[in-house]
Design a protein around this motif. Structure first.
Motif, PDB file in Angstrom:
ATOM      1  N   ILE A 449      -7.439  23.944  23.378  1.00 18.25           N
ATOM      2  CA  ILE A 449      -8.051  23.113  22.337  1.00 18.25           C
ATOM      3  C   ILE A 449      -8.743  21.909  22.969  1.00 18.25           C
ATOM      4  O   ILE A 449      -8.141  21.172  23.761  1.00 18.25           O
ATOM      5  CB  ILE A 449      -6.978  22.647  21.334  1.00 18.25           C
ATOM      6  CG1 ILE A 449      -6.337  23.858  20.655  1.00 18.25           C
ATOM      7  CG2 ILE A 449      -7.592  21.723  20.285  1.00 18.25           C
ATOM      8  CD1 ILE A 449      -5.119  23.515  19.807  1.00 18.25           C
ATOM      9  N   GLN A 450      -9.984  21.704  22.623  1.00 12.02           N
ATOM     10  CA  GLN A 450     -10.729  20.559  23.153  1.00 12.02           C
ATOM     11  C   GLN A 450     -10.308  19.250  22.497  1.00 12.02           C
ATOM     12  O   GLN A 450     -10.285  18.198  23.132  1.00 12.02           O
ATOM     13  CB  GLN A 450     -12.239  20.782  22.967  1.00 12.02           C
ATOM     14  CG  GLN A 450     -12.831  21.830  23.893  1.00 12.02           C
ATOM     15  CD  GLN A 450     -12.671  21.466  25.358  1.00 12.02           C
ATOM     16  OE1 GLN A 450     -12.992  20.359  25.787  1.00 12.02           O
ATOM     17  NE2 GLN A 450     -12.135  22.397  26.151  1.00 12.02           N
ATOM     18  N   GLU A 451      -9.976  19.303  21.221  1.00  9.68           N
ATOM     19  CA  GLU A 451      -9.548  18.111  20.493  1.00  9.68           C
ATOM     20  C   GLU A 451      -8.219  17.607  21.051  1.00  9.68           C
ATOM     21  O   GLU A 451      -7.280  18.379  21.241  1.00  9.68           O
ATOM     22  CB  GLU A 451      -9.399  18.466  19.017  1.00  9.68           C
ATOM     23  CG  GLU A 451      -8.876  17.334  18.143  1.00  9.68           C
ATOM     24  CD  GLU A 451      -8.690  17.790  16.706  1.00  9.68           C
ATOM     25  OE1 GLU A 451      -9.571  17.503  15.880  1.00  9.68           O
ATOM     26  OE2 GLU A 451      -7.667  18.458  16.415  1.00  9.68           O
ATOM     27  N   THR A 452      -8.136  16.316  21.304  1.00  7.32           N
ATOM     28  CA  THR A 452      -6.886  15.735  21.778  1.00  7.32           C
ATOM     29  C   THR A 452      -5.973  15.373  20.615  1.00  7.32           C
ATOM     30  O   THR A 452      -4.764  15.601  20.668  1.00  7.32           O
ATOM     31  CB  THR A 452      -7.162  14.484  22.641  1.00  7.32           C
ATOM     32  OG1 THR A 452      -7.887  14.888  23.817  1.00  7.32           O
ATOM     33  CG2 THR A 452      -5.880  13.795  23.063  1.00  7.32           C
ATOM     34  N   MET A 453      -6.550  14.831  19.548  1.00  7.07           N
ATOM     35  CA  MET A 453      -5.770  14.445  18.380  1.00  7.07           C
ATOM     36  C   MET A 453      -6.657  14.475  17.152  1.00  7.07           C
ATOM     37  O   MET A 453      -7.802  13.997  17.175  1.00  7.07           O
ATOM     38  CB  MET A 453      -5.169  13.050  18.580  1.00  7.07           C
ATOM     39  CG  MET A 453      -4.048  12.703  17.628  1.00  7.07           C
ATOM     40  SD  MET A 453      -3.259  11.162  18.161  1.00  7.07           S
ATOM     41  CE  MET A 453      -1.817  11.172  17.136  1.00  7.07           C
ATOM     42  N   SER A 454      -6.145  15.030  16.072  1.00  7.00           N
ATOM     43  CA  SER A 454      -6.909  15.181  14.842  1.00  7.00           C
ATOM     44  C   SER A 454      -7.338  13.835  14.269  1.00  7.00           C
ATOM     45  O   SER A 454      -6.501  12.925  14.114  1.00  7.00           O
ATOM     46  CB  SER A 454      -6.063  15.922  13.802  1.00  7.00           C
ATOM     47  OG  SER A 454      -6.576  15.739  12.505  1.00  7.00           O
ATOM     48  N   PRO A 455      -8.610  13.662  13.924  1.00  5.31           N
ATOM     49  CA  PRO A 455      -9.064  12.429  13.268  1.00  5.31           C
ATOM     50  C   PRO A 455      -8.282  12.133  11.986  1.00  5.31           C
ATOM     51  O   PRO A 455      -8.038  10.972  11.658  1.00  5.31           O
ATOM     52  CB  PRO A 455     -10.539  12.706  12.972  1.00  5.31           C
ATOM     53  CG  PRO A 455     -10.947  13.703  14.017  1.00  5.31           C
ATOM     54  CD  PRO A 455      -9.735  14.575  14.216  1.00  5.31           C
ATOM     55  N   GLU A 456      -7.876  13.183  11.275  1.00 10.54           N
ATOM     56  CA  GLU A 456      -7.083  12.987  10.058  1.00 10.54           C
ATOM     57  C   GLU A 456      -5.756  12.324  10.380  1.00 10.54           C
ATOM     58  O   GLU A 456      -5.332  11.378   9.699  1.00 10.54           O
ATOM     59  CB  GLU A 456      -6.833  14.336   9.373  1.00 10.54           C
ATOM     60  CG  GLU A 456      -5.950  14.232   8.136  1.00 10.54           C
ATOM     61  CD  GLU A 456      -5.533  15.582   7.582  1.00 10.54           C
ATOM     62  OE1 GLU A 456      -4.942  15.596   6.482  1.00 10.54           O
ATOM     63  OE2 GLU A 456      -5.781  16.604   8.241  1.00 10.54           O
ATOM     64  N   ALA A 457      -5.088  12.803  11.432  1.00  5.36           N
ATOM     65  CA  ALA A 457      -3.809  12.221  11.821  1.00  5.36           C
ATOM     66  C   ALA A 457      -3.979  10.782  12.309  1.00  5.36           C
ATOM     67  O   ALA A 457      -3.179   9.902  11.966  1.00  5.36           O
ATOM     68  CB  ALA A 457      -3.168  13.072  12.912  1.00  5.36           C
ATOM     69  N   LEU A 458      -4.997  10.545  13.106  1.00  6.96           N
ATOM     70  CA  LEU A 458      -5.275   9.191  13.588  1.00  6.96           C
ATOM     71  C   LEU A 458      -5.467   8.233  12.418  1.00  6.96           C
ATOM     72  O   LEU A 458      -4.944   7.116  12.407  1.00  6.96           O
ATOM     73  CB  LEU A 458      -6.523   9.193  14.478  1.00  6.96           C
ATOM     74  CG  LEU A 458      -6.386   9.876  15.845  1.00  6.96           C
ATOM     75  CD1 LEU A 458      -7.753  10.101  16.472  1.00  6.96           C
ATOM     76  CD2 LEU A 458      -5.500   9.052  16.781  1.00  6.96           C
ATOM     77  N   ASN A 459      -6.218   8.671  11.420  1.00  4.56           N
ATOM     78  CA  ASN A 459      -6.490   7.832  10.259  1.00  4.56           C
ATOM     79  C   ASN A 459      -5.224   7.568   9.442  1.00  4.56           C
ATOM     80  O   ASN A 459      -5.003   6.441   8.971  1.00  4.56           O
ATOM     81  CB  ASN A 459      -7.540   8.493   9.377  1.00  4.56           C
ATOM     82  CG  ASN A 459      -7.874   7.659   8.152  1.00  4.56           C
ATOM     83  OD1 ASN A 459      -8.352   6.531   8.259  1.00  4.56           O
ATOM     84  ND2 ASN A 459      -7.607   8.209   6.971  1.00  4.56           N
TER      85      ASN A 459
END
Length: 470
Positions: A449-459
């Motif tokens: 997976i290229q994404e390190t952390m979901s923007p939804e989770a960060l938000n």
């Protein structure tokens, strides 16, 4: 190599370069009986110029297994995993290759490694748009030295601040895993949203020293490291001391409540993939998942899980290794007798003295590791029930390392029963243990997976913290 399976499975507890240097991610393929097994050695250089290594076997869904020793002498590398009787010895070419051998017990195989460092799109890049400072500090008695990075918004104000508490295994301040800088990405997002962040090298990683206790430490030991970091934050003029919080990932999710139960100056905690049901149950769940991922049939996996559930509680009642051996020998012997041939074949075992002694030896080795013994016997409910500050508990629905449903249910029940009036429990669909968008959630996907952390989770994390630091 079949004997490696059970040992590796049990070790899979919630478990995660540079100028021209041997530090980095090294990958190779081991030819074992006509099967190529991919192995990865993650070599990290510490502030005192020593090295630590973790070992991954992606094809066996085993990641972050800590090597007990790492020796780098000129161009020679030696790394050992004692409990699995593994020793790797290699000769570095000074660039991107290591020629070497992999030995397990009496089996010696060629294993050549190639550098395989990865770069991820979410890794922060300068200019950051906020203030960043590498800092160092000591504990009160000067027996431990810590390296960390402090970030805060630009300006002359006082800012709410959080400490990120890492998951299990020796990790650097960035939470480096398969090229992902998990904790740096989170720190970057929070700082851009007005929250100061301290992320700290674990003992023995980066610029943090290993301390006088060496590897004889537990999650409780690490909780006092967090207290030292909390004291450091309170010494800074740019930190709002009324709004200090902890974000605990995985093992950090049981450490944060330990600290919050002792320290009333912790004003909120975030539990991210926290193993609230206890280490023994977590390990059994992980073992079953890992066995099924290896193609072991459900009945055989369930049989092993039943054995694990019988043995691990004895870690708490056995006061010595000899007592544990005495207690588990009849359990393992009876278990082997009662399993069908197909079940034992599925687990690459047999009902004989050698296998009985091997299984007893595996558990005995785990018992003699203080961190594992504590993890298997500690009840997270004890400290979590004492936490009265606001709590956010967040898990990915596809987390296969810390099951979201059982652990979030436990957290909700504990906090409700203890009378905590301000907590939120949230399960996020499609996300894994790192809070990446995932297809299956399996650990083997982390690398893909290229994404390190979901923007939804960060938000979600950022918004909740801002709401509780007004």
């Amino acid at each position: 190599m079949k004997k490696l399976i059970i040992t590796i499975i049990i070790l899979c507890t919630v478990s995660f370069a540079n100028a021209q240097d041997i530090a980095g991610r090294w990958q190779g393929f081991l030819n074992a009986g006509g099967t190529n097994i991919r192995l990865v050695f993650n070599v990290n250089k510490n502030g005192d110029n020593t090295y630590t290594t973790t070992f991954d076997s992606p094809d066996q869904n085993a990641f972050g297994i800590k090597c007990n020793s790492t020796s780098v002498v000129k161009d020679s590398l030696t790394a050992a995993v004692d409990v699995a009787h593994i020793v790797y010895k290699g000769l570095w070419d000074g660039k991107d290759g290591i020629t070497g051998t992999f030995k397990q017990n009496s089996t010696l195989l060629v294993l050549n490694l190639k550098r395989n460092d990865l770069i991820r799109p979410q890794t922060p890049k300068p200019p950051f748009g906020y203030y960043t400072e590498d800092v160092e500090y000591d504990n009160t008695v000067k027996t431990l030295h810590y390296g960390a990075t402090f970030t805060r918004p630009n300006g002359n104000g006082k800012y709410p601040a959080v400490i990120i508490i890492t998951g299990s295994g020796t990790q650097d301040r960035d939470g480096t895993l398969f090229g992902h800088k998990v904790y740096w990405v989170l720190a970057d997002y929070l700082t851009k949203n007005g929250i100061a962040v301290l992320r700290v090298d674990d003992r023995g990683a980066g610029k943090s020293t290993i301390g006088p206790d060496g590897t004889n430490v537990t999650s409780e030991s690490f909780s006092y490291d967090v207290e030292t970091s909390l004291n450091y934050l309170e010494s800074r003029a740019d930190v709002d001391k009324k709004h200090l919080g902890l974000i605990g990932h995985s093992e950090g999710g049981i450490i944060a409540p330990m600290v919050a139960a002792r320290r009333k100056d912790v004003s909120f905690i975030v539990l991210w993939g926290a193993p609230a049901i206890g280490g023994a149950k977590i390990n059994t769940q992980q073992a079953g998942q890992a066995l099924r991922q290896r193609g072991v049939d459900s009945a055989s996996a369930k049989a092993y899980m039943d054995l694990n559930d019988q043995v691990l509680p004895l870690f708490k009642t056995s006061t010595t290794k000899a007592e544990l051996d005495k207690n588990i020998e009849p359990i393992i012997g009876n278990w082997l007798k009662t399993q069908s041939k197909s079940t034992l074949d599925g687990l690459s075992l047999a009902n004989d003295t050698a296998n009985r002694q091997a299984l007893v030896g595996v558990y005995a080795n785990l018992y003699t590791t203080p961190w594992l013994r504590f993890f298997f016997t500690y009840d997270p409910a004890i400290d979590l029930s004492k936490v009265k500050c606001p709590v956010l508990a967040i898990n990915g629905a596809k987390d296969v390392q810390v099951d979201a449903e059982s652990n979030l249910t436990a957290i909700k029940a504990i906090l409700t029963q203890s009378g905590n009036k301000d907590f939120k429990v949230e399960e996020l669909p499609h996300l894994n243990h790192l809070l990446q968008d995932a297809k299956t959630g399996d650990v083997s996907e982390y690398e893909q997976i290229q994404e390190t952390m979901s923007p939804e989770a960060l938000n979600i994390i950022s918004t909740w913290i801002k709401l509780h630091t007004k």
